[in-house]
Design an enzyme around this catalytic site. Structure first.
Site, PDB file in Angstrom:
ATOM      1  N   PHE A 104      55.972  -4.334  44.135  1.00  0.00           N
ATOM      2  CA  PHE A 104      54.976  -3.437  43.872  1.00  0.00           C
ATOM      3  C   PHE A 104      53.941  -4.009  43.193  1.00  0.00           C
ATOM      4  O   PHE A 104      54.261  -4.671  42.122  1.00  0.00           O
ATOM      5  CB  PHE A 104      55.565  -2.234  43.279  1.00  0.00           C
ATOM      6  CG  PHE A 104      54.500  -1.290  42.804  1.00  0.00           C
ATOM      7  CD1 PHE A 104      53.787  -0.371  43.944  1.00  0.00           C
ATOM      8  CD2 PHE A 104      54.223  -0.962  41.531  1.00  0.00           C
ATOM      9  CE1 PHE A 104      52.848   0.311  43.654  1.00  0.00           C
ATOM     10  CE2 PHE A 104      53.328  -0.033  41.102  1.00  0.00           C
ATOM     11  CZ  PHE A 104      52.580   0.708  42.216  1.00  0.00           C
ATOM     12  N   ASP A 114      63.674   8.794  37.430  1.00  0.00           N
ATOM     13  CA  ASP A 114      64.912   8.070  37.669  1.00  0.00           C
ATOM     14  C   ASP A 114      65.880   8.329  36.510  1.00  0.00           C
ATOM     15  O   ASP A 114      67.211   8.273  36.688  1.00  0.00           O
ATOM     16  CB  ASP A 114      64.787   6.298  38.032  1.00  0.00           C
ATOM     17  CG  ASP A 114      63.715   6.231  39.101  1.00  0.00           C
ATOM     18  OD1 ASP A 114      63.388   7.123  40.006  1.00  0.00           O
ATOM     19  OD2 ASP A 114      63.111   5.290  38.997  1.00  0.00           O
ATOM     20  N   ASN A 160      60.138  16.586  42.240  1.00  0.00           N
ATOM     21  CA  ASN A 160      59.381  17.101  41.029  1.00  0.00           C
ATOM     22  C   ASN A 160      58.609  18.400  41.623  1.00  0.00           C
ATOM     23  O   ASN A 160      58.828  18.822  42.767  1.00  0.00           O
ATOM     24  CB  ASN A 160      58.384  16.025  40.588  1.00  0.00           C
ATOM     25  CG  ASN A 160      57.383  15.561  41.662  1.00  0.00           C
ATOM     26  OD1 ASN A 160      56.956  16.374  42.294  1.00  0.00           O
ATOM     27  ND2 ASN A 160      57.244  14.283  41.562  1.00  0.00           N
ATOM     28  N   THR A 205      62.294  18.664  38.677  1.00  0.00           N
ATOM     29  CA  THR A 205      61.365  18.414  37.205  1.00  0.00           C
ATOM     30  C   THR A 205      60.187  18.779  37.050  1.00  0.00           C
ATOM     31  O   THR A 205      59.250  18.873  37.994  1.00  0.00           O
ATOM     32  CB  THR A 205      61.552  16.767  37.062  1.00  0.00           C
ATOM     33  OG1 THR A 205      61.136  16.220  38.294  1.00  0.00           O
ATOM     34  CG2 THR A 205      63.227  16.375  37.039  1.00  0.00           C
ATOM     35  N   LEU A 206      59.890  19.384  35.826  1.00  0.00           N
ATOM     36  CA  LEU A 206      58.594  20.037  35.623  1.00  0.00           C
ATOM     37  C   LEU A 206      57.792  19.086  34.507  1.00  0.00           C
ATOM     38  O   LEU A 206      56.864  20.026  33.838  1.00  0.00           O
ATOM     39  CB  LEU A 206      58.920  21.541  35.308  1.00  0.00           C
ATOM     40  CG  LEU A 206      59.750  22.165  36.303  1.00  0.00           C
ATOM     41  CD1 LEU A 206      60.235  23.762  35.432  1.00  0.00           C
ATOM     42  CD2 LEU A 206      59.078  22.447  37.497  1.00  0.00           C
TER      43      LEU A 206
END
Length: 332
Positions: free
Chosen positions: A102, A257, A195, A223-224
């Site tokens: 990446f 993660d 998410n 997930t927030l």
């Protein structure tokens, strides 16, 4: 608990340009752009979703089984992971392709120009989970994280064929996968991770309602961000766990993660869903305060202090004994 973590293994090359990309663009020449940017900083981090999650699980005294595809340039990265407790025996090594890369340049306005080289990741589709299970005497849970799309689909089929419990984590690949493919990845999962934005993407792509999803999975964990995490199931009221606050935000890379690693570590030690989410939130806060998904130092005493401050001494003490072996005590 034998947890196999499948997904990407990559190296992140992060650079900073001390200016603005947009200042270099000529409005009437955008059909023929040819630019080069002299950057000031280069940070190289070990990454990849599966590797980050496996690293986090190992910090919590588990021995996760990493399953993915890499190139012959993986030797140093392998040594790093193994030295931190990750089992890499099931990692496939390509004879012709490099480990995924990446490459991202960020300007002073936080605009980014990035490229992702899949490389050896495309060979992950050749990995047979039955062989992985035979090597380890069975598998208790398989996490299917972002990876080569064909690999994700194959791993899900293998789980169904061999009766392995699995957790679906399509996240970054939702934009690449078709509706039928996403439905195939989700159907029958013990756990589904997204998410908040991916939550809505998944519903839009599949054409399912929230109730449709909850009928097909054991639990849906969303997930927030700073608002914590929401856990839903088809049989119980929704549960929201607050995030562990931090004033030292450095880099969000790998935070999701880390949450997954903490959550799965909690489940493996039979803490219950609520406590597992608290462990995930605490580990996510640690990673948020460091650059890169594996560059943090896990300190049990400090970890328990975070848990105590957010969730109380009783919750922290329970996690200490179940997950950390009772080796340390929360700080007052």
């Amino acid at each position: 608990m034998r947890i196999a973590v499948t997904g990407s293994i990559a190296t992140d090359h992060l650079m900073v340009f001390p200016g603005r990309f947009t200042d270099q663009l000529i409005a009437d020449r955008l059909d023929r752009v040819s630019l080069s940017f002299l950057v000031d900083d280069l940070h190289i981090h070990r990454g990849g979703v599966a590797a980050n999650i496996a690293f986090g699980l190992a910090q919590l005294d588990l021995t996760p089984i990493l399953v993915g595809a890499v190139g012959p340039d993986f030797a140093d990265y392998r040594a790093w992971l193994e030295s931190h407790g990750v089992d890499t025996a099931s990692v496939h090594v390509s004879a012709t392709r490099h480990t995924s890369r990446f490459l991202c340049t960020t300007d002073e306005s936080q605009n980014q120009i990035a490229s992702f080289y899949a490389g050896a990741m495309s060979e992950a589709r050749d990995i047979d989970l039955a062989r992985v299970a035979a090597r380890h005497g069975g598998l208790d849970l398989v996490l299917i994280a972002p990876n080569d799309p064909d690999a994700m689909l194959r791993h899900t089929r293998d789980c169904r064929a061999h009766g392995f419990r699995f957790a679906a984590d399509p996240s970054q690949q939702l934009a690449r996968l078709t509706g039928p493919q996403i439905r195939s990845l989700v159907e029958g999962a013990d756990l589904l991770f997204t998410n908040e934005y991916e939550h809505d993407m998944l519903l839009s792509a599949t054409g399912w309602t929230r109730s449709d999803v909850l009928f097909r999975v054991g639990r849906w964990i969303t997930t927030l961000g700073e608002n914590g995490v929401r856990i839903e199931s088809g049989t119980e009221p929704p549960l929201t766990i607050p995030a562990v606050p931090t004033d030292a935000v450095v880099d969000p890379t790998g935070v999701g993660d880390a949450f997954r690693a903490g959550f799965l570590a909690g489940l493996s030690r039979q803490t219950g869903i609520e406590q597992a989410a608290r462990i995930g939130a605490a580990l996510a806060s640690v990673v948020l305060e460091s650059a890169g998904g594996q560059e943090y130092l896990f300190a049990p005493e400090e970890f328990l202090a975070r848990l105590t401050a957010t969730y109380g001494a009783a919750a922290a003490t329970d996690i200490e004994h179940r997950v950390l072996g009772g080796k340390v005590s929360p700080q007052p």
